[in-house]
Scaffold this motif. Sequence first.
Motif, PDB file in Angstrom:
ATOM      1  N   ASP A  42     -27.864  34.216 -49.838  1.00  0.00           N
ATOM      2  CA  ASP A  42     -27.855  34.878 -51.142  1.00  0.00           C
ATOM      3  C   ASP A  42     -27.292  33.996 -52.247  1.00  0.00           C
ATOM      4  O   ASP A  42     -27.382  34.362 -53.426  1.00  0.00           O
ATOM      5  CB  ASP A  42     -27.029  36.172 -51.059  1.00  0.00           C
ATOM      6  N   PRO A  59     -32.376  45.384 -31.480  1.00  0.00           N
ATOM      7  CA  PRO A  59     -32.247  45.070 -32.916  1.00  0.00           C
ATOM      8  C   PRO A  59     -33.451  45.553 -33.703  1.00  0.00           C
ATOM      9  O   PRO A  59     -34.574  45.633 -33.189  1.00  0.00           O
ATOM     10  CB  PRO A  59     -32.152  43.535 -32.914  1.00  0.00           C
ATOM     11  N   LEU A  60     -33.197  45.910 -34.943  1.00  0.00           N
ATOM     12  CA  LEU A  60     -34.277  46.345 -35.820  1.00  0.00           C
ATOM     13  C   LEU A  60     -35.134  45.151 -36.231  1.00  0.00           C
ATOM     14  O   LEU A  60     -34.704  44.000 -36.213  1.00  0.00           O
ATOM     15  CB  LEU A  60     -33.695  47.030 -37.064  1.00  0.00           C
ATOM     16  N   TYR A  61     -36.354  45.478 -36.617  1.00  0.00           N
ATOM     17  CA  TYR A  61     -37.272  44.428 -37.037  1.00  0.00           C
ATOM     18  C   TYR A  61     -36.799  43.854 -38.376  1.00  0.00           C
ATOM     19  O   TYR A  61     -36.427  44.585 -39.295  1.00  0.00           O
ATOM     20  CB  TYR A  61     -38.682  44.986 -37.172  1.00  0.00           C
ATOM     21  N   GLU A  62     -36.791  42.551 -38.437  1.00  0.00           N
ATOM     22  CA  GLU A  62     -36.404  41.858 -39.666  1.00  0.00           C
ATOM     23  C   GLU A  62     -37.532  40.914 -40.054  1.00  0.00           C
ATOM     24  O   GLU A  62     -37.815  39.952 -39.323  1.00  0.00           O
ATOM     25  CB  GLU A  62     -35.109  41.069 -39.476  1.00  0.00           C
ATOM     26  N   PRO A  63     -38.195  41.168 -41.146  1.00  0.00           N
ATOM     27  CA  PRO A  63     -39.318  40.292 -41.524  1.00  0.00           C
ATOM     28  C   PRO A  63     -38.829  38.887 -41.846  1.00  0.00           C
ATOM     29  O   PRO A  63     -37.720  38.698 -42.343  1.00  0.00           O
ATOM     30  CB  PRO A  63     -39.911  40.982 -42.758  1.00  0.00           C
ATOM     31  N   ALA A  64     -39.648  37.932 -41.521  1.00  0.00           N
ATOM     32  CA  ALA A  64     -39.300  36.542 -41.789  1.00  0.00           C
ATOM     33  C   ALA A  64     -39.318  36.283 -43.293  1.00  0.00           C
ATOM     34  O   ALA A  64     -40.186  36.799 -44.023  1.00  0.00           O
ATOM     35  CB  ALA A  64     -40.282  35.614 -41.079  1.00  0.00           C
ATOM     36  N   ARG A  65     -38.324  35.518 -43.737  1.00  0.00           N
ATOM     37  CA  ARG A  65     -38.255  35.188 -45.158  1.00  0.00           C
ATOM     38  C   ARG A  65     -39.223  34.071 -45.485  1.00  0.00           C
ATOM     39  O   ARG A  65     -39.342  33.097 -44.740  1.00  0.00           O
ATOM     40  CB  ARG A  65     -36.824  34.772 -45.523  1.00  0.00           C
TER      41      ARG A  65
END
Length: 480
Positions: free
Chosen positions: A452, A364-370
């Motif tokens: 969202d 999986p691609l890196y997903e920054p923490a919200r």
Amino acid sequence: MDFYAVNSLRENHAGWSLLRAQNGPLAIAFFMAAFTGPNQRNIGRQALIDTLDDVLFGLRDGLGEDRFPRPAAEYLDDWAAPEKAWLRKYYAPGEDEPLYDLTATAEDVVRWVENLRGRDFVATQSRLTSIFQLLKTLVQESETDPEVRLAELQKQRDAIDAQMQQIRDGRIQVMSGPEALDHFQQLTALAKDLLSDFREVEQNFRQLDRQVREQIATWDGSQGELLESIFANQQDISGSIQGRTFQGFWDYLMSPQLRSELQDLLDRATQIEALAGLDNIHAIGELHQDWLPAVEQTQSTVRQLSQQMRRLLDDKVFLENKRIMQLIRSIEGNALAVRNDRPPATFMEVSAQAVDVVLPFERPLYEPARRVAVDDEVFLAEDGDVDPAALFEQFHVDKARLQDNIDAVLDGADQATLADITDAFPLSQGLAEIVTYFQLASDSPWASISPDVTQQLVWTLPDGSIREATVEQIIFARPS
């Protein structure tokens, strides 16, 4: 129930065997004298033998010495044997003397025999009143239309206002003597039935305990699967109708306010002039005192279930660890035996280590923490002195209650948002309750969280102030 079911009960049911037994009248008369008559439970062996000796002495004096020749202790052992199961024999923790109690089946037979005598006065009006009251409660508390419920409450308030006006005018309607006696008999009958129900509930819990022990003793799978199965059984019992109603009764009985109100009503009932001539009028003053030991014993049975399960699991873990150590010692002994005299052929094969190949595009691609921005202001006291005791004032959020709220809203809709649920069941514990809803949504496969889309939730604090929270939208769907 057909002929075969009735015949099976006749051949196998403990209550039917008590009615058919040769010494059945002696056993039933003794059960009345020792247990149901004085309303006692958990009697020691010696005290029970003394009571049975008194009963046997009176019978032998009138019927002859050879009528019941066996000693009292032999009768007790016979009635408590698994083949009959009319009495339950057990040992209390830390006690050497066995205790005896009626089984639920034997108590049903005693109640049935007592009803065969007939009654001089049959309560009918109070039962009809109870039926109407239960029916009203069932219909009113199940109504979902706010207008209908408000109209019903308005009708009740008008009736109360009319009664209050009649009292102000001096027109006081007092219950007559027959009506008071009718209600009193209904009260005592319900109290006895409630104590009888406790024996049956406790017997069901003991049956669960026996099933869990058998399951642990014969389990061949992994320990994790065993724990999952046991906890599922416990959850089924606590979440069943019987378990939930029993827990509700326990919470009701443990409420100091409700117990005080119940004691006040019982004391006032004993002072009713129309009931002053009854022999057992003062017994209802201690009605709840009879319930407490029975409920506490049932709760103790549930606690013993958890303790026994923990003890059996500890024993199983000990045996598994002992088996592992025996295997290790066996391997070490075999290795030392062939250390200086190695076998010519292949002694042991070990599979070579392999590398798990993962393609780059499978990762999986890196997903920054919200980062969630919390807009909150901290107000300190003017003198800067804050009471640290507030940190220890914790409370519990009942997840089962919140799940019931979700299910109740989904009964009338295919899906609902968290705002819809809080509109139907307003928040009473603030932010902690919202966090629990998020936890339920995360664990449920029938719920989705939309980062969202946001929604506004509002709740009122005990001091009357209003709080608002903007959270991500949660949609709960009805399970297919």
